[in-house]
Design a protein around this motif. Structure first.
Motif: not given
Length: 70
Positions: A44-70
């Motif tokens: 639907d048109e109301a679909t939007s990104w959900q912002l998830i705020q964290t307080n973890e300074d260890c997550l402050r990153r840029f230029g990195h790679a992410i892969a799901p582990l399942n």
């Protein structure tokens, strides 16, 4: 696809269980530690990104790679 809540450079993303995730990145003035999630099964048109705020300074990153582990 809707725009992210925060414009990001150097962010990383992945797809897992009908959701697209965007992690961290550089936003104007700082390196961010938030995550945004978009459920791609909602068609639907109301679909939007959900912002998830964290307080973890260890997550402050840029230029990195992410892969799901399942």
């Amino acid at each position: 696809m809707p725009k992210l809540n925060l414009a990001r450079a150097g962010a990383s993303g992945c797809f897992l269980a009908d959701n697209v995730y965007v992690f961290c990145g550089s936003i104007p003035g700082k390196v961010d530690n938030s995550i945004e999630k978009l459920n791609i099964t909602a068609h639907d048109e109301a679909t939007s990104w959900q912002l998830i705020q964290t307080n973890e300074d260890c997550l402050r990153r840029f230029g990195h790679a992410i892969a799901p582990l399942n």
